[in-house]
Design a protein around this motif. Structure first.
Motif, mmCIF file in Angstrom:
data_model
loop_
_atom_site.group_PDB
_atom_site.id
_atom_site.type_symbol
_atom_site.label_atom_id
_atom_site.label_comp_id
_atom_site.label_asym_id
_atom_site.label_seq_id
_atom_site.Cartn_x
_atom_site.Cartn_y
_atom_site.Cartn_z
ATOM 1 N N PHE A 139 87.718 73.172 19.796
ATOM 2 C CA PHE A 139 87.283 73.911 18.614
ATOM 3 C C PHE A 139 86.407 73.054 17.701
ATOM 4 C CE2 PHE A 139 91.269 75.783 20.041
ATOM 5 C CZ PHE A 139 90.942 77.115 20.118
ATOM 6 N N GLN A 140 86.586 71.742 17.730
ATOM 7 C CA GLN A 140 85.803 70.858 16.871
ATOM 8 C C GLN A 140 84.622 70.212 17.593
ATOM 9 O OE1 GLN A 140 88.544 67.964 15.339
ATOM 10 N NE2 GLN A 140 89.434 69.367 13.841
ATOM 11 N N GLY A 141 84.694 70.166 18.900
ATOM 12 C CA GLY A 141 83.685 69.438 19.660
ATOM 13 C C GLY A 141 84.071 67.980 19.806
ATOM 14 N N GLY A 142 83.665 67.327 20.911
ATOM 15 C CA GLY A 142 84.008 65.927 21.127
ATOM 16 C C GLY A 142 83.880 65.567 22.586
ATOM 17 N N ALA A 143 84.580 64.525 22.972
ATOM 18 C CA ALA A 143 84.499 64.011 24.338
ATOM 19 C C ALA A 143 85.896 63.776 24.884
ATOM 20 C CB ALA A 143 83.693 62.708 24.380
ATOM 21 N N VAL A 144 85.997 63.953 26.201
ATOM 22 C CA VAL A 144 87.251 63.708 26.905
ATOM 23 C C VAL A 144 86.973 62.698 28.007
ATOM 24 C CG1 VAL A 144 89.123 64.714 28.251
ATOM 25 C CG2 VAL A 144 88.064 66.039 26.412
ATOM 26 N N PHE A 145 87.691 61.587 27.974
ATOM 27 C CA PHE A 145 87.515 60.519 28.962
ATOM 28 C C PHE A 145 88.751 60.467 29.851
ATOM 29 C CE2 PHE A 145 85.199 59.341 25.142
ATOM 30 C CZ PHE A 145 83.930 59.036 25.643
#
Length: 383
Positions: free
Chosen positions: A53-59
């Protein structure tokens, strides 16, 4: 038959019961208090929105010896944002960081490669834009609105509009409490949370519809009798389905509790936490609202009708007349094994078996004749 089954049979037959409807003000007060607490928690703490919902990255990293806490510290220091790290079953880590763009993502990936001791190419990085989460949220709100409209229409046709209104209020009650618990606990809101919220709507309605169906059957031709009021029939409907509601709720809560406390707490499965918490709270709130909120609300709305007011007046008048007749019979009729104390005929001064007082002039006293009177006495005739 088990003790619970025996109790359920007695509840169904109306031999025993609890006055849920009569004590509805208590349940209303409890629900209002819980709802206010949930709203305050939502306003003060807010929801912990996920990167969807906020946006970002998943590693996603391969197997590493670095602990989750060390990886979280490294990711938070490099990105400048709070990071959420979860251990995977393969021994790797899943690191979520909100508010990260492509350039920042490459920098974080390189730093994580150094700190974790793995190759940069082995770390999988996925970027999520906030527009995707916004689309999910909009579709969830649309689905929720459509669902509630369809539920109100169906219940109004299948039962009546008062039951539809009561069910809608119970649904809003359940959703508010579930969202408030999320805010107070601080769990992350993900698409799994949305799925759980939409799922509990059906569970919440299940017990409510069961009670409404029983109430509909028992209230047929209710105004043609003078034995029960509508509130009393509603209370009998709750009691007759109480054990069934408890059983279905417990059976549904057990696997959800396993997901929440074992899958989420012990195994550390983050997505299970998101779904199971909403399901667990929603199921419990739905069972509560169907018994303590929805049906008492229907009784309140129905008792406002003129015909139900007239029915209640007739029922109470009949019971008052029956109570007076019973009291009169108790006073006039001696109990079994007790002597007749003459309360109906004797005055207040008559006691100890004394003859009742005579009102008016006293007549001649008549002595009872004796069979042996004059026997052995001379007749008085001369020979």
């Amino acid at each position: 038959m088990s003790r619970l089954g025996h109790m359920g049979a007695r509840l169904y037959r109306g031999e025993v019961g609890y006055d849920f409807v009569g004590k509805r003000k208590i349940w209303y007060a409890v629900s209002i208090l819980i709802t206010i607490t949930a709203i305050v928690g939502l306003a003060v703490r807010g929801l912990n929105m996920g990167i969807e919902f906020q946006g970002g990255a998943v590693f996603t990293t391969p197997k590493t010896s670095v602990s989750a806490s060390d990886a979280e510290h490294t990711a938070s220091t490099v990105s400048g944002h709070d990071a959420i790290v979860q251990e995977l079953g393969t021994g790797g880590l899943r690191i979520q960081i909100s508010g990260v763009d492509t350039a920042k993502s490459d920098q974080i990936k390189a730093e994580l490669s150094k700190e974790l001791g793995v190759k940069s190419d082995d770390i999988n990085a996925d970027l999520v834009g906030p527009s995707w989460g916004e689309q999910i949220a909009n579709k969830a709100w649309t689905g929720l609105a459509v669902f509630m409209v369809l539920v109100v229409i169906y219940l109004a046709i299948a039962f009546e509009w008062r039951m539809a209104i009561a069910a809608l209020i119970a649904l809003i009650h359940d959703i508010t409490i579930t969202v408030g618990v999320y805010a107070l606990v601080g769990f992350e809101v993900t698409p799994g949370t949305v799925i759980g919220l939409l799922t509990i709507l059906g569970y919440s309605l299940y017990d409510t519809v069961v009670v409404f169906d029983s109430l509909k059957e028992q209230s047929k031709d209710l105004t043609k009798q003078t034995r029960w009021t509508y509130s009393e029939v509603a209370n009998r409907s709750i009691n007759s389905t109480l054990v069934r509601s408890i059983n279905t709720t417990v059976v549904a809560l057990l696997p959800v509790a396993g997901l929440l406390f074992i899958g989420g707490g012990v195994l550390g499965a983050g997505m299970l936490n998101d779904i199971s918490l909403s399901l667990f709270v929603g199921l419990a709130a739905g069972a509560y609202s169907s018994i303590f909120i929805a049906t008492p609300l229907v009784a309140d709305l129905k008792e406002r009708e003129p015909q139900m007011k007239a029915l209640k007046k007739r029922v109470l008048a009949k019971r008052a007349a029956a109570a007076r007749d019973a009291e009169t019979a108790r006073v006039r009729t001696p109990q079994d094994g007790e002597p007749d104390d003459g309360l109906d005929d004797a005055g207040p001064d008559d006691d100890d078996g004394a003859a009742p007082a005579v009102v008016g002039p006293r007549g001649q006293r008549t002595q009872p004749s004796s069979r042996g009177r004059g026997r052995g006495r001379p007749s008085g005739k001369r020979r």
